[in-house]
Design a protein around this motif. Structure first.
Motif, short mmCIF file in Angstrom:
data_model
loop_
_atom_site.label_atom_id
_atom_site.label_comp_id
_atom_site.label_asym_id
_atom_site.label_seq_id
_atom_site.Cartn_x
_atom_site.Cartn_y
_atom_site.Cartn_z
N THR A 293 0.86 -1.18 0.00
CA THR A 293 0.00 0.00 0.00
C THR A 293 0.90 1.22 0.00
OG1 THR A 293 -1.63 -1.20 1.31
CG2 THR A 293 -1.91 1.17 1.15
N SER A 294 1.02 1.87 -1.14
CA SER A 294 1.96 2.98 -1.24
C SER A 294 1.32 4.27 -1.72
CB SER A 294 3.11 2.59 -2.17
OG SER A 294 2.63 2.12 -3.41
N GLY A 295 -0.01 4.30 -1.80
CA GLY A 295 -0.67 5.56 -2.17
C GLY A 295 -1.40 5.55 -3.48
N ASN A 296 -1.45 4.41 -4.14
CA ASN A 296 -2.24 4.30 -5.37
C ASN A 296 -3.74 4.38 -5.02
OD1 ASN A 296 -3.68 1.69 -7.00
ND2 ASN A 296 -2.89 3.33 -8.25
N TYR A 297 -4.52 5.05 -5.85
CA TYR A 297 -5.95 5.12 -5.58
C TYR A 297 -6.76 5.29 -6.86
CZ TYR A 297 -5.21 10.25 -5.93
OH TYR A 297 -4.87 11.52 -6.35
N THR A 298 -8.00 4.83 -6.80
CA THR A 298 -8.99 5.11 -7.84
C THR A 298 -9.94 6.14 -7.25
OG1 THR A 298 -8.86 2.93 -8.86
CG2 THR A 298 -10.89 4.17 -9.20
N ASN A 299 -10.13 7.24 -7.96
CA ASN A 299 -10.95 8.34 -7.43
C ASN A 299 -12.10 8.68 -8.35
OD1 ASN A 299 -8.90 9.27 -9.23
ND2 ASN A 299 -9.23 11.37 -8.56
N LEU A 300 -13.16 9.21 -7.75
CA LEU A 300 -14.32 9.69 -8.50
C LEU A 300 -14.11 11.17 -8.77
CD1 LEU A 300 -17.22 9.23 -9.60
CD2 LEU A 300 -18.04 9.92 -7.33
N ASN A 301 -14.10 11.55 -10.05
CA ASN A 301 -13.84 12.93 -10.44
C ASN A 301 -15.12 13.60 -10.92
OD1 ASN A 301 -10.98 12.71 -10.06
ND2 ASN A 301 -10.91 11.51 -11.95
N MET A 302 -15.41 14.75 -10.33
CA MET A 302 -16.58 15.55 -10.71
C MET A 302 -16.10 16.94 -11.11
SD MET A 302 -18.62 14.13 -7.41
CE MET A 302 -17.04 13.93 -6.57
N ARG A 303 -16.15 17.21 -12.39
CA ARG A 303 -15.62 18.50 -12.87
C ARG A 303 -16.48 19.65 -12.37
NH1 ARG A 303 -12.89 18.78 -18.71
NH2 ARG A 303 -13.44 20.93 -18.22
N LEU A 304 -15.80 20.58 -11.71
CA LEU A 304 -16.50 21.71 -11.09
C LEU A 304 -16.96 22.74 -12.11
CD1 LEU A 304 -14.07 22.18 -8.06
CD2 LEU A 304 -16.27 21.00 -8.08
#
Length: 536
Positions: A293-304
């Motif tokens: 676990t080194s900081g990789n992530y899947t994120n949900l992006n919502m363009r502002l």
């Protein structure tokens, strides 16, 4: 009674090691040892010692095949433009950086012999002498100046342009010495130079089809979106390595197909295996896994700047609608740590533990969506296997939304073309970010107003100025305080929701040696080809 000899020698140890390398099973070896008068306990101890020696001793030769999880026709051998893991793997094989990060996250010298500064603003880089490019050219400071200056040329399209802009002067002192002057002091420069994009290329390079670098492997075949084939560099400057004769790399986007290719022996390494496959792998002596676990992530992006992200309350509502525990347990089978909507993970010394993850609160989310006038409105959420577990995350989100009258439509699109056609562009979509060693790099790439990968189009003059201040803060406590506040700003203001930090699991043949975790991500920070070997 079995008598245990007292004169078991190193020569006999070597014999057992040789038999292990030839494929002898533990049972056969124990039978052989006991028939020679070795007690079971002593034999077991000997086998443990011999097995450890075999695992730690590099073996020369072998043709290594590894499969990643994503590829694109936009795959590139230009380090400045690299953006996917597939690009990073190839760049690490064909080129070198001035520095690199070891498994402990410590800066080590690579092409640089020394990097020094008295004030963290003016730096001197001295190169190792006698390093050769694949075409026979000798590495010099001209190559360093050219490589670094490319990132400042807007026409190049470097992914680290915003980071490189702090270098206000890059000049040659002599053939092996380069001077770098920063806009303001930054003690992180040696770490920054370890990023995959800062590979050193030959002065004047414009053709990247053959990857003329100083790296451990020479490019023989490169077919974007398909595969690459590399052979060992006979003139490599390091005393050890590479151990492999050749290295073939390609993508198998489907997780099950990737795992099956490993189990059938078609490949030696399957990167980023879905935790669901752990049951398939458990108990199989022919394969092994490495979890980190080194900081990789899947994120949900919502363009502002786009509908519906531009409506007050939508982003906050979505963050409350994310069931983080369900995502951790169902989407990642427990191979993840709950996150708090900002990119600096607990593995980083600047992580702010005081930012608590938002609770799963559908009713609060419903109230926010209602005020935004979005209840019942169909909202597409773009997901793809290209972004790890994003389809599962989107499904969990969709189900939670359906229970409060929120109409989230999961738009599952192919992996091929996802990063060029949907990422950064769709109003609501997923990203997948590889680990970065410092908050400065993460914020510069993802959250400043001019960040090349500003996934939600977050803009804050205050945030931008704070990053500059933190970069020049030689007082460690002050720097930490600034980074903590910036993490709070991202968690509360940006349109990116980060529910978990992913524990990456790579699977590989049990015959593979030399593999270690790395803070830059899986596959030894994508540099594994240089350091691993295949036992016979």
């Amino acid at each position: 009674m079995t008598k245990t000899p007292t004169n078991w020698t190193g020569r006999d140890d070597a014999m057992v090691e040789h038999m292990i390398r030839r494929g002898a099973s533990r049972r056969d070896l124990l039978k052989m040892l006991m028939s020679s008068g070795i007690a079971a306990a002593a034999g077991g101890s000997l086998l443990m010692r011999a097995s450890a020696a075999v695992a730690a001793t590099p073996v020369m030769g072998g043709n290594f095949k590894a499969a990643g999880w994503s590829s694109s026709t936009a795959d590139t051998l230009d380090p400045a433009k690299a953006s996917l893991s597939t690009d990073y793997v190839r760049c690490c094989a064909f080129y070198n950086r001035l520095t690199f990060l070891d498994e402990a996250g410590q800066v080590q010298m690579e092409l640089a012999d020394t990097i020094s500064s008295d004030d963290a603003q003016t730096w001197e880089v001295k190169l190792k002498p006698g390093v050769l490019f694949h075409d026979g050219k000798t590495l010099s400071s001209d190559d360093v100046v050219f490589s670094l200056k490319r990132h400042l040329d807007e026409s190049v399209g470097s992914k680290v342009n915003s980071i490189a802009k702090q270098m206000t002067e890059i000049s040659k002192v002599d053939d092996l010495t380069t001077k770098i002057v920063l806009q303001a002091p930054n003690a992180d420069l040696p770490t920054i130079l370890a990023l995959h994009h800062f590979m050193i290329i030959a002065d004047g390079t414009t053709d990247f089809s053959k990857a003329n670098g100083t790296g451990a492997f020479i490019c023989e075949v490169f077919e974007p979106g398909v595969r690459s084939v590399a052979t060992k560099n006979p003139n490599y400057f390091k005393a050890e390595g590479p151990y492999l004769d050749s290295f073939e790399f390609f993508a198998i986007p489907d997780n099950n197909a990737r795992v099956n290719a490993l189990l059938s022996g078609d490949i030696h390494y399957a990167a980023a295996v879905n935790p669901r496959s752990s049951r398939q792998l458990d108990g199989n002596d022919s394969v092994a896994t490495l979890v980190s676990t080194s900081g990789n992530y899947t994120n949900l992006n919502m363009r502002l700047d786009l509908n519906p992200g531009d409506k007050a309350g939508f982003v906050e509502g979505m963050k409350y609608l994310l069931n983080r525990e369900a995502i951790q347990k169902s989407a990642f089978r427990g191979f993840a740590e709950i996150a708090n909507d900002q990119p600096v993970s607990p593995a980083n010394r600047y992580h702010n533990p005081n930012i608590k993850p938002r609770e799963f609160d559908p009713e609060r989310a419903k109230s926010l969506f209602d005020k935004a006038g979005l209840l019942g409105v169909e909202i597409p959420v773009v997901a793809s296997d290209a972004a790890t577990a994003s389809v599962d995350m989107a499904t969990i989100l969709q189900q939670a939304g359906s229970e409060i009258g929120m109409n989230l439509k999961v738009d599952r699109v192919p992996s091929d073309g996802y990063w060029s056609n949907y990422w950064l562009k769709a109003p609501v979509h997923f990203g997948n970010i590889n680990p970065r060693p410092t908050p400065d790099i993460l914020f510069s790439l993802l959250y400043t107003s001019d960040a090349p990968w500003n996934e939600s189009q977050y803009k804050s003059d205050k945030f931008d100025s704070m990053l500059v201040e933190a970069r020049g803060a030689l007082d460690e406590e002050r720097r930490k305080a600034i980074y903590w506040e910036m993490q709070e700003m991202v968690a509360n203001e940006a349109g990116t929701a980060i529910p978990v930090y992913i524990s990456n699991m790579d699977a590989f043949t049990a015959k593979l040696g030399g593999l270690k975790p790395n803070p830059l991500g899986g596959m030894m920070g994508y540099a594994f080809a240089e350091y691993v070997w295949l036992d016979a």
